[in-house]
Scaffold this motif. Structure first.
Motif, PDB file in Angstrom:
ATOM      1  N   UNK A  79       0.755  -1.181   0.401  1.00 44.03           N
ATOM      2  CA  UNK A  79      -0.123   0.284  -0.424  1.00 44.03           C
ATOM      3  C   UNK A  79       0.771   1.389  -0.401  1.00 44.03           C
ATOM      4  N   UNK A  80       2.185   1.396   0.909  1.00 45.87           N
ATOM      5  CA  UNK A  80       3.068   2.299   0.847  1.00 45.87           C
ATOM      6  C   UNK A  80       3.975   2.752  -0.029  1.00 45.87           C
ATOM      7  N   UNK A  95      -5.220  10.959   4.743  1.00 46.03           N
ATOM      8  CA  UNK A  95      -6.769   9.953   5.053  1.00 46.03           C
ATOM      9  C   UNK A  95      -6.961  11.056   4.122  1.00 46.03           C
ATOM     10  N   UNK A  96      -6.575  12.056   4.600  1.00 45.41           N
ATOM     11  CA  UNK A  96      -6.690  14.076   3.456  1.00 45.41           C
ATOM     12  C   UNK A  96      -6.738  13.992   1.798  1.00 45.41           C
ATOM     13  N   UNK A  97      -5.227  13.511   1.711  1.00 44.65           N
ATOM     14  CA  UNK A  97      -5.118  13.022   0.314  1.00 44.65           C
ATOM     15  C   UNK A  97      -5.478  11.674  -0.303  1.00 44.65           C
ATOM     16  N   UNK A  98      -6.078  10.844   0.431  1.00 47.91           N
ATOM     17  CA  UNK A  98      -6.284   9.345  -0.181  1.00 47.91           C
ATOM     18  C   UNK A  98      -7.529   9.073  -0.193  1.00 47.91           C
ATOM     19  N   UNK A 150     -10.303   4.785   1.346  1.00 46.29           N
ATOM     20  CA  UNK A 150      -9.359   4.955   3.010  1.00 46.29           C
ATOM     21  C   UNK A 150      -8.897   3.575   3.717  1.00 46.29           C
ATOM     22  N   UNK A 151      -9.411   2.078   2.553  1.00 46.49           N
ATOM     23  CA  UNK A 151      -8.737   0.704   2.962  1.00 46.49           C
ATOM     24  C   UNK A 151      -7.349   0.764   2.994  1.00 46.49           C
ATOM     25  N   UNK A 152      -6.583   1.905   2.063  1.00 46.58           N
ATOM     26  CA  UNK A 152      -5.239   1.541   1.958  1.00 46.58           C
ATOM     27  C   UNK A 152      -4.408   1.967   2.761  1.00 46.58           C
TER      28      UNK A 152
END
Length: 399
Positions: A132-133, A318-321, A336-338
């Motif tokens: 994910x990263x 989260x704000x970016x995803x 947001x799952x990531x």
């Protein structure tokens, strides 16, 4: 010809939860394990597609923002992201004060200490193509690179890939979600964990909705003070937009109504036509409050620590995803799952529970998001007017 009745996602989710509880309570273990097996396969597929969701939406979203570069774009993005961060930390602060007592006072405090989940009959491993990263970093680099180079070819590829992922979510993941959630609640009921979850989350939902109203009020108060407007009058005008979002569960579908509300509030035409559609994509105050508080509750139920350090990074990412999250009900929690997995260490069952809990009240988060867009527009409008005054003053001095 008779019209085919099409239930919305929320009724399907509610029906799945009820059926899951009934199956877990009244059917033998062999039947429950059938649904657990499906859930295991579906959960592995989710793990596979999470990095692709991140690349598909974050890269295209960043590239889209950069294509219209300018002062107002930068200001709008900064304010929208600022509101999202403030909302996330506000939700965390409220959750830190109220959630521990709610979880501790439940009849069964720690669901991870209860009976073990039933095992599937078999598993199908679907390893992700990347971590994910790695996907997040790649998405940032790709999006920023497209923005910097203005490559039409790469932009087209990013948009098409986003379209593929969006269709995968809309045609595969969303239709199968009710069955996945049914399996989760059947398993939890069979092992005695459903009682804990229900006893905690109806209280959490009340707190979340209260936080939404507080955040909308604060955002409107700031915007109205800057523009010398009556906050109660503006909030009354916004009721129509709020209710539309509540019914449609879609920021995009609410844009026309929100523009109408913006006009009545008195926001400059050019600003409202620029900020309101953009805000529907990048401003996620309500969704951030909901996801943060649901994540805290799920973490506490699993007897894991809720600390500021890990949740600070989670809220910031989260704000970016959530930028350009899929335009389907529950799209924000999918995006947001990531970060739930990589930063908070959520397991597949925890991710499944998050999906069910978020989608059950997704419309309230959407309504909070689009209402906050008006506050963003009011602030940008005020800044824009100030910039124009400065330009006129400079012109007079130079003359």
């Amino acid at each position: 010809m008779t019209k085919k009745m099409n239930l919305g996602l929320i009724p399907k989710i509610i029906a799945a939860i009820i059926l899951g509880v009934l199956i877990g309570k009244f059917t033998p273990e062999a039947v429950v394990r059938i649904f657990v097996t499906f859930g295991s396969i579906f959960g592995n597929f989710l793990g596979f597609i999470i990095p692709l969701i991140i690349i598909g939406f974050v890269a295209a979203g960043i590239a889209e923002l950069g294509s219209g570069a300018g002062k107002l774009l930068g200001i709008t993005v900064f304010i929208a992201y600022g509101f999202t961060l403030i909302s996330g930390f506000f939700g965390f602060s409220v959750g830190k004060m109220l959630l521990p007592s709610i979880v501790e006072n439940s009849s069964l405090t720690n669901i991870s200490s209860q009976a073990k989940d039933l095992a599937p009959y078999f598993t199908v491993k679907i390893p992700a193509m990347m971590e994910v990263t790695t996907a997040l970093i790649f998405a940032f680099l790709l999006g920023l690179g497209i923005s910097a180079t203005q490559s039409k070819t790469l932009k087209s590829i990013a948009d098409e890939f986003q379209n593929i992922i969006s269709k995968t979510i809309a045609k595969i993941i969303i239709p199968l979600l009710p069955l996945y959630i049914l399996g989760i609640f059947a398993n939890m009921t069979f092992t005695g964990k459903a009682t804990t979850v229900f006893s905690v989350f109806w209280k959490v939902f009340i707190i979340i909705i209260a936080c939404h109203f507080i955040m909308i009020s604060l955002q409107f108060t700031l915007g109205c003070i800057l523009n010398k407007k009556n906050v109660f009058k503006c909030l009354k005008i916004q009721v129509k937009g709020y209710l539309t979002a509540l019914g449609t569960q879609s920021s995009a579908a609410t844009i026309p109504v929100n523009l109408e509300c913006s006009e009545k509030i008195g926001i400059t035409k050019g600003i409202r036509e620029f900020v309101i559609p953009l805000g529907a994509t990048i401003h996620m105050s309500g969704s951030t409050i909901t996801i943060t508080m649901c994540a805290m509750a799920v973490t506490m139920l699993n007897n894991k620590p809720v600390d500021l350090a890990s949740f600070s990074g989670f809220i910031a990412m989260l704000g970016v995803s959530l930028v350009a999250a899929p335009g389907v009900p529950g799209g924000c929690v999918m995006a947001a799952l990531g970060v739930l997995k990589s930063i908070l260490g959520f397991s597949e069952p925890m991710l499944g529970l998050m999906i069910a809990l978020y989608i059950a009240q997704d419309s309230f988060g959407t309504a909070c998001n689009i209402s906050g867009d008006q506050a963003v527009a009011m602030i940008v409008d005020k800044i824009s007017k100030g910039m124009k005054k400065e330009e006129k003053s400079e012109e007079k001095l130079s003359a």
